[in-house]
Scaffold this motif. Sequence first.
Motif, PDB file in Angstrom:
ATOM      1  N   TYR A  42     -10.613  -9.530   3.279  1.00 17.37           N
ATOM      2  CA  TYR A  42     -10.281  -8.141   3.827  1.00 17.37           C
ATOM      3  C   TYR A  42      -8.584  -7.520   4.151  1.00 17.37           C
TER       4      TYR A  42
ATOM      5  N   THR B  29     -12.752  -2.909  -3.119  1.00 16.08           N
ATOM      6  CA  THR B  29     -12.160  -4.359  -3.475  1.00 16.08           C
ATOM      7  C   THR B  29     -12.053  -5.222  -3.074  1.00 16.08           C
TER       8      THR B  29
ATOM      9  N   PRO C  58     -11.021   0.538  -0.842  1.00 14.39           N
ATOM     10  CA  PRO C  58     -11.188  -0.567   0.108  1.00 14.39           C
ATOM     11  C   PRO C  58     -12.559  -1.579   0.098  1.00 14.39           C
TER      12      PRO C  58
ATOM     13  N   GLY D 196       0.711  -1.338  -0.132  1.00 14.05           N
ATOM     14  CA  GLY D 196      -0.227  -0.025   0.320  1.00 14.05           C
ATOM     15  C   GLY D 196       0.353   1.295  -0.587  1.00 14.05           C
TER      16      GLY D 196
ATOM     17  N   ALA E  40      -8.226  -5.262   0.813  1.00  9.67           N
ATOM     18  CA  ALA E  40      -9.028  -4.897   0.949  1.00  9.67           C
ATOM     19  C   ALA E  40      -7.899  -3.428   1.212  1.00  9.67           C
ATOM     20  N   LEU E  41      -7.228  -4.141   3.317  1.00  4.30           N
ATOM     21  CA  LEU E  41      -6.621  -2.990   4.073  1.00  4.30           C
ATOM     22  C   LEU E  41      -5.272  -2.340   3.338  1.00  4.30           C
ATOM     23  N   CYS E  42      -4.718  -3.362   2.063  1.00  5.53           N
ATOM     24  CA  CYS E  42      -3.781  -2.637   0.981  1.00  5.53           C
ATOM     25  C   CYS E  42      -4.218  -1.416   0.472  1.00  5.53           C
ATOM     26  N   ASP E  43      -5.146  -0.843  -0.305  1.00  2.00           N
ATOM     27  CA  ASP E  43      -5.973  -0.074  -0.627  1.00  2.00           C
ATOM     28  C   ASP E  43      -6.622   0.787   0.579  1.00  2.00           C
ATOM     29  N   TRP E  44      -6.727   0.955   1.487  1.00  2.00           N
ATOM     30  CA  TRP E  44      -6.529   1.675   2.900  1.00  2.00           C
ATOM     31  C   TRP E  44      -5.698   2.487   3.162  1.00  2.00           C
TER      32      TRP E  44
END
Length: 268
Positions: A235, A213, A210, A187, A238-242
Amino acid sequence: MEPQRTKISALVITYNELGYIEKCLKSVEFADEIIVVDSYSTDGTYEYLRAHPKVRVIQHPFKNYTAQKAFTLSQASNDWVLFVDADEIVTPELRHEITNTVNSNQGHAAYWFRRKFMFQQKQLRFSGWQTDKNYRLFRKSKAQFSDKRIVHETLEIKGSSGILKNKLTHYCYRDYRNYKNKMLVYGRLKAKEALQKNKGFNPILLVAKPTFTFLFNYIIRLGILDGFKGITVCYLNALCDWERYLELRRLEHEQKAISLKTISQRSS
């Protein structure tokens, strides 16, 4: 007289990979040379590699994935290279296909590999990974890593590409902490990549991307069929995008602070 066998260089980059690198190296021992570039591991990986009789290990500071892999590629002695991650394993079937391919003069400059993803010791069948493929086998003289990306690096190929039938086994998920840390690093690197492309922080995307994703990989890409494994991986992806958008916001604030300080110094 038998035709001359084409030589292959196996290339790997490492950082704290003890416990995984051993199986990886064992699976590529058919290569004519094995080169590992280590970014100053602290868990004994470098010491293990130094003692390995079939490995040439080089320590090199890590800037980003593209730069590290480009440096590693430059160290290869042979034109054909097999680039694998430290948590990937070449199966006997894939090994046979690789050696047959490079010796058959098919004319392709590079080959895509599909991967079988492992959640610890169990296969992850969906969750967005089912169509994943990457260049892993290619000619050094016909390929270079694109400087347009610093994470999830891509190759620029001069010539045609093929795809191998057998899959590379990828132990993508060791444990929760390891995978989470990996996603956070990805990220942050994606944020730097976005800043280089003049893509600014957007508070809407901080929440929307996120969320999209997770739902896309869990529902549309059938992560729900992977059970608990699917929830965990979707999850963390998605945390990577956050983390990307949080880091992009931080980098923008840092950039503005430097600009204001420079203006203040010039006017004083």
